[in-house]
Design an enzyme around this catalytic site. Structure first.
Site, PDB file in Angstrom:
ATOM      1  N   THR A 197       0.889  -1.170   0.000  1.00 42.03           N
ATOM      2  CA  THR A 197       0.000   0.000   0.000  1.00 42.03           C
ATOM      3  C   THR A 197       0.931   1.225   0.000  1.00 42.03           C
ATOM      4  O   THR A 197       1.440   1.577  -1.047  1.00 42.03           O
ATOM      5  CB  THR A 197      -1.000  -0.035   1.178  1.00 42.03           C
ATOM      6  N   THR A 245      -1.257  -2.567   7.675  1.00 43.22           N
ATOM      7  CA  THR A 245      -1.568  -3.995   7.694  1.00 43.22           C
ATOM      8  C   THR A 245      -0.319  -4.805   7.413  1.00 43.22           C
ATOM      9  O   THR A 245       0.588  -4.348   6.738  1.00 43.22           O
ATOM     10  CB  THR A 245      -2.600  -4.337   6.613  1.00 43.22           C
TER      11      THR A 245
END
Lengths: 404, 404
Positions: free
Chosen positions: A151, A188
């Site tokens: 990400t 995450t």
């Protein structure tokens, strides 16, 4: 073909990554990893009680100890999406399975990104159809795969180890993501590991759990745990070793190699922590128990005041005293030793008298890329090591200034 | 004489603050508070297992439920100072007692500031000798006292409440410090409370514990707990009310007033949190138990990702989902409701469809000085409210850029 260095390093694995259009940036956001042969498989998942739909589905699919593929998207986490979210995760498995000619229940699924949004299934379905026939082995496939799970990570995280079992060479390759965000996402952690070792699912599960506990579970960027964290491993047995079906030397060799790989990936995650400029290692020894050692290591790895001290290159051992004291672990203040960079700053709960030379040495150590913070409780045999990164203004920028 | 508004608001109390030279800045750093009459007394102390010498001494001195004075210095915490530290804390009590003509074991002592340094006892002893004869009542004494317990707090924190018990007026006054640092110190929380109510030590202790639990113990600036946190109360009975010696209406009236005062001071501490620009209120309801509600409230108040979202005015309710899930509390994902500023963003574990008007309203609310974050688990009766402040670059500056 150049030698593959991570996710397709083990025999019989193919992989690939591409852009399917979830991320508005146009960056890659879809990954498939598969084995040409059935695999023993295991997973370790987030303990967060609001797990995403992919976590729920993957837990079910890995429960029988076998799986043959992983499909993962980045850019949208499929968390807080109710029954539709579960249906979407299942659809990803179904379609991947159909494309690869394997049972959909042998497909594991992950998603990482914004919480509370539905997956753009039209884009994902088109992407899977497009990507599945193009999975390959080799450096290019490796690179595309490692990149498409990220990400806001700054760099891909990859690792590979190999070792001999008798005459056979075993390969383990892995990739990871973590510590990044896309506005307004959770940090995450995902890690996918492939290996050609032959091992029973039951032992694979035990080993993965133990290894995750001392690698991925001993790092902290900001203490906030994700709703999507998953570590998945596929072992297809193509190395040709005799099946490992009981504890012993061969299992230990495998566990050591896997530990090396996962610690390497965990280190890379911390190093690329949001806004991080430096890593610190919290070494705890002499605790009354391993549990106590872990309580202290975790508190030091999480503490904003330790993180900011490391960021400011400040050898402020009082903050370690504070962290030890608030950890919940047993501690005898009059026995506590604290060292930074190997130099004792607190002995038996009181400040040491440092020479000017030693003080300069400590201050210099605080400026290095990896800082060593050691705590000895002098109470027992409990030991533990944790990794943390510093807390910088950039962390605030990443997490505050992006707005929805 | 102008009306006293805090620490000498209750009858029979005198106080004062001055510079004795611990802080290199020359700012005030010594405080004495005393009653002209014997007091019932109680204390609540840090749970940190590396408590400072003053915490150890004050716990002993308050154990019999009586005390008559408080002496406190700022600038050096007297933590990690071994037996000499204990001796120094006792000396502070001894000298204060001698100067005021009271038993040294009736003096409570606090220190706040850098960890691991010995107190400059020559300066402190000269200070006590100088200050003790000058203790006064009234606004000037109040202001000097509230100021001299601060470290890097930006503003003094003071409060006063009064209420009627029959024909008698009861006064409660208090001061607090917290959320500040002097390099390289811990953030520490201290609060001193004086009252003229007549109450037994046993009941005073019970009430203070309960009140601290729902005020000072429900705030978070950065999760790191200090080695010096202490809340002390002196009650001298000079209001002339009939001694409160059992639970009932009068005790409840007192407890309510004390709660109001302590919540007021706790709010002031969060508002003045290191680098804080805004306060947020985490309201948890519908939890299976109060314990669960507190787990969630605390996690939201502590979470760096919630803090940075508040700082960035980002209505990112996914971070609340994450915090609920990692808190350890029981949660049924399909029952979770989340609202910001009273507007429902997540209903039954799924995003609501907000109108443009509602979205603008939420975004506007996120920009206000006090942000309301509400979580309803819809599982039971457990409720709790916590206060947090945002996390800004200034926090990093305060805690990283000061070096030893």
């Amino acid at each position: 073909m150049a030698k593959s260095s991570n996710i397709t390093a083990a025999k019989g694995f193919r992989a690939g990554g591409m852009t399917c259009g979830i991320k508005t940036s146009g960056k890659p956001d879809l990954v498939i990893i598969t084995s040409d042969f059935p695999c023993a498989s295991a997973g370790v998942f987030t303990t967060n009680k609001m797990p995403g739909a992919p976590v729920i589905v993957s837990k079910k699919h890995v429960a029988n100890g076998k799986a043959q593929a992983i499909v993962c998207n980045s850019g949208c986490s499929n968390v807080c999406t109710g029954e539709q979210g579960i249906a979407d995760a299942l659809t990803m498995c179904l379609q991947t399975g159909q494309q690869l000619g394997i049972d959909p229940s042998d497909v594991l699924v992950c998603s990482t990104g914004v919480i509370g949004h539905m997956l753009p299934m039209d884009k994902i379905e088109a992407g899977i159809e497009n990507l599945a026939p193009k999975l390959k082995r080799g450096p290019q496939a490796d690179a595309a795969t490692a990149k498409a799970i990220l990400t806001t990570d700054l760099v891909p995280k990859t690792a590979h180890v190999s070792f001999k079992l008798g005459t056979k060479t075993i390969h383990i390759g892995g990739i990871a993501k973590g510590s990044g965000m896309i506005a307004p996402n959770m940090a995450t952690m995902l890690s996918f590991i492939t290996t050609d070792i032959a091992i029973t699912p039951a032992l694979l599960k035990q080993v993965l759990k133990r290894v995750a506990d001392i690698s991925y579970n001993r790092i902290s960027v900001d203490e906030d745990t994700s709703t999507s964290d998953s570590v998945l491993i596929l072992a297809n047995g193509q190395a040709g070793n005799r099946l490992i079906d009981k504890p012993g030397k061969n299992l230990t060799l495998f566990e050591n190699a896997l530990t090396q790989l996962c610690k390497d990936l965990a280190y890379q995650i911390v190093k690329d922590g949001e806004g991080a400029t430096r890593v610190y290692r919290a070494q705890v020894s002499g605790a009354a128990s391993i549990k106590d050692a872990n309580l202290i290591g975790k508190t030091i790895a999480n503490s904003p005041l330790v993180k900011t001290a490391v960021h400011g290159c400040d050898p402020n051992w009082g903050r370690l005293v504070m962290a030890v004291g608030r950890s919940g672990a047993n501690v005898k203040p009059q026995k506590l030793d604290i060292a930074i960079g190997g130099i004792l700053l607190c002995k038996s709960g009181q400040p040491t008298q440092l020479s000017k030379t030693q003080l300069v040495k400590v201050e210099k150590h605080m400026m290095s890329k990896e800082v060593l913070l050691s705590v000895n409780l002098n109470m027992g045999q409990g030991e533990s090591e944790w990794l943390g990164c510093d807390l910088s203004r950039e962390y605030i920028t990443i997490n505050a200034d992006y707005t929805t």
